[in-house]
Design a protein around this motif. Structure first.
Motif, PDB file in Angstrom:
ATOM      1  N   ALA A  93     -16.899  -1.544   5.666  1.00 35.25           N
ATOM      2  CA  ALA A  93     -18.421  -1.391   5.789  1.00 35.25           C
ATOM      3  C   ALA A  93     -19.028  -1.483   4.267  1.00 35.25           C
ATOM      4  N   GLY A  94     -18.000  -1.816   3.305  1.00 30.71           N
ATOM      5  CA  GLY A  94     -18.451  -1.866   2.039  1.00 30.71           C
ATOM      6  C   GLY A  94     -18.978  -0.469   1.341  1.00 30.71           C
ATOM      7  N   LEU A  95     -18.216   0.700   1.673  1.00 31.43           N
ATOM      8  CA  LEU A  95     -18.600   1.912   1.267  1.00 31.43           C
ATOM      9  C   LEU A  95     -17.864   2.797   0.196  1.00 31.43           C
ATOM     10  N   ILE A  96     -16.720   1.625  -0.213  1.00 30.94           N
ATOM     11  CA  ILE A  96     -15.877   2.530  -1.297  1.00 30.94           C
ATOM     12  C   ILE A  96     -16.330   1.718  -2.545  1.00 30.94           C
ATOM     13  N   ASP A  97     -16.350   2.594  -3.619  1.00 27.35           N
ATOM     14  CA  ASP A  97     -16.649   2.034  -4.802  1.00 27.35           C
ATOM     15  C   ASP A  97     -15.545   1.540  -5.761  1.00 27.35           C
ATOM     16  N   GLU A  98     -14.434   2.346  -5.638  1.00 34.24           N
ATOM     17  CA  GLU A  98     -13.153   2.428  -6.475  1.00 34.24           C
ATOM     18  C   GLU A  98     -12.120   2.467  -5.627  1.00 34.24           C
ATOM     19  N   LEU A  99     -11.133   1.690  -5.915  1.00 31.35           N
ATOM     20  CA  LEU A  99      -9.795   1.444  -5.337  1.00 31.35           C
ATOM     21  C   LEU A  99      -8.811   1.740  -6.149  1.00 31.35           C
ATOM     22  N   GLN A 100      -7.764   2.645  -6.320  1.00 28.99           N
ATOM     23  CA  GLN A 100      -6.672   2.886  -7.138  1.00 28.99           C
ATOM     24  C   GLN A 100      -5.433   2.718  -6.165  1.00 28.99           C
ATOM     25  N   LEU A 101      -4.568   1.860  -6.795  1.00 29.80           N
ATOM     26  CA  LEU A 101      -3.182   1.568  -5.851  1.00 29.80           C
ATOM     27  C   LEU A 101      -2.255   1.795  -6.622  1.00 29.80           C
ATOM     28  N   HIS A 102      -1.300   2.649  -6.031  1.00 30.18           N
ATOM     29  CA  HIS A 102       0.024   2.898  -6.612  1.00 30.18           C
ATOM     30  C   HIS A 102       0.997   1.886  -6.092  1.00 30.18           C
ATOM     31  N   VAL A 103       1.368   0.895  -6.914  1.00 27.97           N
ATOM     32  CA  VAL A 103       2.209  -0.086  -6.101  1.00 27.97           C
ATOM     33  C   VAL A 103       3.801   0.453  -6.510  1.00 27.97           C
ATOM     34  N   VAL A 104       4.392   0.471  -5.440  1.00 28.36           N
ATOM     35  CA  VAL A 104       5.741   0.838  -5.580  1.00 28.36           C
ATOM     36  C   VAL A 104       6.720  -0.266  -5.590  1.00 28.36           C
ATOM     37  N   PRO A 105       7.913  -0.246  -6.335  1.00 30.44           N
ATOM     38  CA  PRO A 105       8.707  -1.545  -6.351  1.00 30.44           C
ATOM     39  C   PRO A 105       9.597  -1.435  -5.260  1.00 30.44           C
ATOM     40  N   ALA A 106       9.047  -1.927  -3.928  1.00 34.25           N
ATOM     41  CA  ALA A 106       9.977  -1.841  -2.693  1.00 34.25           C
ATOM     42  C   ALA A 106       9.048  -2.732  -1.720  1.00 34.25           C
ATOM     43  N   LEU A 107       9.867  -3.359  -0.956  1.00 32.41           N
ATOM     44  CA  LEU A 107       9.389  -4.238  -0.145  1.00 32.41           C
ATOM     45  C   LEU A 107       9.644  -3.680   1.385  1.00 32.41           C
ATOM     46  N   LEU A 108       8.885  -3.083   2.129  1.00 31.82           N
ATOM     47  CA  LEU A 108       9.014  -2.581   3.680  1.00 31.82           C
ATOM     48  C   LEU A 108       9.312  -3.608   4.643  1.00 31.82           C
ATOM     49  N   GLY A 109       8.538  -4.874   4.578  1.00 33.17           N
ATOM     50  CA  GLY A 109       8.942  -5.883   5.380  1.00 33.17           C
ATOM     51  C   GLY A 109       8.113  -5.590   6.778  1.00 33.17           C
ATOM     52  N   GLU A 110       7.528  -4.482   7.084  1.00 38.31           N
ATOM     53  CA  GLU A 110       6.868  -4.248   8.365  1.00 38.31           C
ATOM     54  C   GLU A 110       6.219  -2.862   8.142  1.00 38.31           C
ATOM     55  N   GLY A 111       5.000  -2.590   8.870  1.00 37.64           N
ATOM     56  CA  GLY A 111       4.230  -1.443   8.702  1.00 37.64           C
ATOM     57  C   GLY A 111       3.079  -1.509   9.172  1.00 37.64           C
TER      58      GLY A 111
END
Length: 205
Positions: A152-170
């Motif tokens: 909907a374009g309602l988020i102004d800022e996005l903070q991502l904490h990228v963890v060094p792991a590959l989940l493969g699915e989810g």
């Protein structure tokens, strides 16, 4: 006031594992997404515990807590977190829960209230904005709720904490957002041994 979303995410784009249940709030295989948070001093403070690591990761978590004046979340996130959060949840602000199942407002210790909103994402955001004052509104999750606000374009800022792991699915964050390109302006990039913290602002026309 800024509408934010602040999420831990795997390197391959998942914010939760498979089979999310009340007993497994993060789903199968998602421990790596959240283990690093649980030992931070700022997180432990919000859980009523002492000790923990005082580092840049903890500072970033504390900055999020201090800047957030209201929270919006989905009913699944609430249901899976209710027992874990207990009588003194870590939010300490008004929380607005998107749901199709009405329920009276719950008043908890420490300043957290849970108001259950049945009129959709815009109504929940309007209520959260009014409650937050000059502080931010955070769209906390889960993945489906954040996707609705992104679409909907309602988020102004996005903070991502990228963890060094590959989940493969989810549960992936960036899918089913609908057509159209979305441009973001990088605000900060900080790498620690635990995660790479990426902060973006959405570019509006």
């Amino acid at each position: 006031m800024t509408v934010t979303a602040d999420l831990a995410i795997s390197l391959d784009g998942f914010v939760a594992g498979t089979d999310v249940t009340v007993d497994k709030p993060g789903g199968d295989g998602a421990e790596a997404l959240f283990e690093w948070i649980h030992e931070l001093a700022s997180w432990r403070e919000r859980q009523g515990m002492s000790g923990g690591e005082e580092n840049r990761d903890s500072e970033l978590m504390r900055e999020w807590f201090d800047a957030t004046g209201a929270v919006v979340m989905g009913r699944t996130m609430y249901d899976t977190g209710e027992d874990f959060w207990g009588d003194n949840p870590p939010f300490r602000t008004p929380v607005f829960v998107l749901t199709h199942r009405p329920r009276p407002t719950l008043v908890k210790e420490g300043g957290t209230t849970f108001t259950f909103v049945t009129d959709g994402i815009h109504d929940a955001l309007d209520r959260a904005t009014a409650a937050a004052g000059d502080r931010n509104v955070d769209i906390a999750g889960g993945a489906g709720t954040v996707r609705q606000y992104l679409a909907a374009g309602l988020i102004d800022e996005l903070q991502l904490h990228v963890v060094p792991a590959l989940l493969g699915e989810g549960l992936r964050l960036f899918e089913n957002l609908g057509p159209g390109r979305r441009d973001l302006e990088p605000l900060s990039v900080e790498a620690t041994p635990l995660a790479t913290h990426l902060k973006y602002r959405f570019v509006r026309d």
